[in-house]
Design an enzyme around this catalytic site. Structure first.
Site, PDB file in Angstrom:
ATOM      1  N   PRO A  28    -105.780  35.919  76.565  1.00 30.30           N
ATOM      2  CG  PRO A  28    -105.331  36.128  74.285  1.00 30.30           C
ATOM      3  CD  PRO A  28    -106.035  35.242  75.290  1.00 30.30           C
TER       4      PRO A  28
ATOM      5  CB  CYS B 250    -107.136  33.996  84.509  1.00 28.52           C
ATOM      6  SG  CYS B 250    -105.556  34.856  84.324  1.00 28.52           S
TER       7      CYS B 250
ATOM      8  CD  GLN C  31    -107.471  40.333  84.323  1.00 24.29           C
ATOM      9  OE1 GLN C  31    -107.493  40.768  83.169  1.00 24.29           O
ATOM     10  NE2 GLN C  31    -106.410  39.709  84.821  1.00 24.29           N
TER      11      GLN C  31
ATOM     12  CB  SER D  23     -99.333  41.194  83.105  1.00 19.52           C
ATOM     13  OG  SER D  23    -100.258  41.321  82.036  1.00 19.52           O
TER      14      SER D  23
ATOM     15  CG  HIS E 165    -104.863  29.728  85.645  1.00 16.98           C
ATOM     16  ND1 HIS E 165    -105.262  29.490  84.347  1.00 16.98           N
ATOM     17  CD2 HIS E 165    -104.408  31.008  85.662  1.00 16.98           C
ATOM     18  CE1 HIS E 165    -105.050  30.571  83.613  1.00 16.98           C
ATOM     19  NE2 HIS E 165    -104.532  31.511  84.391  1.00 16.98           N
TER      20      HIS E 165
ATOM     21  CD  GLU F 289    -107.387  26.679  84.722  1.00 14.98           C
ATOM     22  OE1 GLU F 289    -106.790  27.476  83.966  1.00 14.98           O
ATOM     23  OE2 GLU F 289    -108.022  27.046  85.732  1.00 14.98           O
TER      24      GLU F 289
END
Length: 589
Positions: free
Chosen positions: A100, A126, A130, A176, A215, A217
């Site tokens: 998150p 993910c 970033q 997002s 992803h 996975e």
């Protein structure tokens, strides 16, 4: 959350599969020792997974074990391992998991990329993707669409982790945020894009460092295991040991500096890491600092140096994302009373935690550590005690000598030089609590933009670099200069105290006593509202800016009003007493 406890070790057997969610998960056994090679003498892969508190870590670990049965995997949450501990484990591969939030909230993840890129193959998934973009200077922005468990067609370049992978492939996306293409660092190249034009894959141009926004996975992603396998098949690159080759880096840096050439963020990181690891001679350190000053430090150079100082410091966990610091550079020579320290108690009285980074006297007659100690504050605390104090009282003084052990390598050279060096500017931006909100006072306005750039490179959320004309504090004695620093921009502002409803003050009233006990009594009188108007309103101005930065108030004027109310109602002084009384609950050192 990942299976079992943080820091668990998995030793896979040929053909192993993972199922269940207990520590005795079927298909692997936990082993306490190292797993450098199997009984047949084959060197095994050691994969360290940085867990950003995400359930997909389980799937990533499962895929790694399935495509590379003879390997060792260790999983560590992002706030429970250090760079030094990772180095000692000598991994062959590092995976940074989804999770998150933003990269700057992902614990050690950004530091891992900055430290190990080019030394160990890295895969970011993910959030981890970033993190890679952010670590090299890219901006993380909102995606065109928020996707949760949705599939997209991904077009890739067929190289690196995408070697032999179906093109286009269908991949699952949960995000997002994305790495902004417009700000993509020169050292990174795009390896994949989605059908809506977002960056889905990145690779460092010179390092085996890869990121995928989707992803692999996920069961809905095509050929996810092949992507993982491609990454693990990259030839191992061992962590670089201290060598003559490393020493050439500092010599090369010196050659650039004496020719008045700037170092990049990464170059300054490399030199600083060499210095802070105890590998540089005093002559090299002194030469570096003098050459840097003669050329004049840049924001990128200060940011690179500060990022290593943060990595080498003892980390203090902040109790809230809104934790702040009010530490300035000092060095103005005016001898003000302890304005930033007094301000800290006003801010804490509003329920905003203050991790006050500081030391003994620099430009004031009495430093922040000195004045607090005079009031009964215990400076010598363990990191755990500091974290507990910060959580329970909303304030803790992070005494710099206790939390920056690597500084011992530079102190002999600094003592012998006896001149201003880059280290005089680094203190406020190397807070061990990694605060995202700060008021950084600077003694010389010419350094303001450099510190602002450094803060931006370090991932500040919303901070201000300030100068009051004659001091490194905001004052009511004239107009003040302020640089608002966010992730996206640096905005210059001028603060006129009279426009904020404050009366023009007398600079002489800001001078502090030379005795620590008298200085503490002055701080008490300000927090009680019994000191001069200039003293009280100067502190309120500084606190008001903090309230505005963290979003407690919509305007600085409203923030100043809130600060004055906290002083007038006795809440600010009450917070000081609470913190001092708390010291009595601590054991003697």
């Amino acid at each position: 959350m990942a299976p079992g406890r943080s820091g668990y070790r998995l030793r896979f057997r040929s053909g192993a599969r993972i199922s269940g969610d207990s520590e005795q998960t079927q298909g692997f056994v936990q082993e306490p020792g190292s797993c450098a090679e199997d009984p047949g003498g084959i060197v095994l892969k050691r994969v360290i997974v940085i867990d950003n508190y995400d359930s997909f870590v389980y799937n990533i670990v499962q895929y790694i074990g399935e495509v590379e049965p003879d390997c060792e995997i260790e999983v560590f949450r992002n706030d429970e391992i250090t760079i030094e501990e990772i180095e000692r484990k000598n991994p062959t591969h590092i995976v940074i998991s989804p999770g998150p939030g933003r990269p700057e909230e992902a614990g050690i993840s950004v530091d891992v990329v900055r430290h190990f890129s080019g030394k160990v193959p890295i895969l970011g998934v993910c959030l981890g993707h970033q993190v890679i973009g952010y670590a090299f200077g890219g901006k993380i922005v909102h995606a065109k669409r928020i996707l949760h468990g949705k599939t997209s067609k991904i077009v890739h370049n067929g190289k690196g982790v995408f070697s032999g992978v179906k093109n286009p492939l269908v991949a699952t996306r949960y995000h997002s945020l994305v790495v902004e293409e417009a700000s993509l660092p020169e050292v990174l190249e795009i390896t994949a894009k989605s059908d809506d034009g977002e960056i889905m894959g990145l690779q460092h141009k010179e390092h085996p460092t890869f990121g995928v926004q989707f992803h692999p996975e996920s069961v809905l992603t095509e050929e996810g295991k092949r992507i993982i396998k491609n990454f693990l098949n990259i030839q191992d690159i061992q962590v670089k040991k201290v060598s003559e080759e490393t020493e050439i880096d500092i010599v090369s840096a010196l050659k650039k500096l004496v020719e008045f050439e700037d170092l990049t963020f990464e170059e300054s990181r490399q030199v600083m890491n060499f210095i802070m690891s105890g590998n540089a001679t005093d002559a090299q350190i002194a030469g570096f600092l003098v050459a840097l000053r003669m050329k004049e430090e840049t924001g990128d150079e200060l940011g690179g140096m500060a990022s290593v100082m943060r990595e080498k410091s003892i980390h203090i966990k902040a109790p809230s994302p809104r934790t702040v610091d009010t530490c300035g550079t000092g060095g103005d020579g005016f001898g003000t009373f302890n304005i930033s320290t007094t301000t800290a108690f006003v801010v804490a009285a509003a329920g905003i935690p203050v991790a006050k980074h500081g030391n003994r006297s620099v430009s004031s007659k009495v430093g922040s550590a000195d004045v607090l100690e005079a009031g009964g504050y215990k400076l010598e605390k363990t990191p755990e005690e500091m974290e507990r104090e910060l959580k329970e009282t909303g304030f803790s003084f992070l005494f710099a000598p206790l939390l920056h052990p690597a500084m011992k390598h530079v102190m002999p050279a600094r003592r012998q030089l006896k001149i201003r060096t880059a280290f005089n500017l680094l203190g406020p931006i190397t807070n061990p609590a990694r605060v995202k909100y700060q008021v950084v006072g600077v003694f010389d306005l010419s350094f303001a933009s450099k510190l602002a750039t450094a803060l931006q490179r370090l991932g500040t959320e919303r901070s201000a670099v300030v100068n009051g004309g004659f001091t490194d504090e905001l004052t009511t004695c004239g107009k003040n200069n302020l640089l608002l620093v966010t992730q996206e921009e640096i905005v210059p502002m001028v603060l006129d105290p009279e426009e904020l409803g404050l009366k023009s003050g007398d600079p002489e009233e800001l001078k502090g006593p030379s005795d620590p006990k008298e200085a503490y009594r002055m701080m008490e009188s300000v927090l009680k509202g019994e000191a001069s108007r200039t003293q009280v309103e100067t502190v309120a101005l500084n606190a008001g800016v903090v309230f505005w930065l963290v979003g407690e108030c919509d305007t600085i004027k409203d923030g100043v009003g809130k600060a004055l109310d906290l002083i007038r109602t006795g809440e600010a002084y009450k917070k000081l007493r609470e913190v001092m009384d708390y010291q009595k609950t601590l054991g003697n050192s």
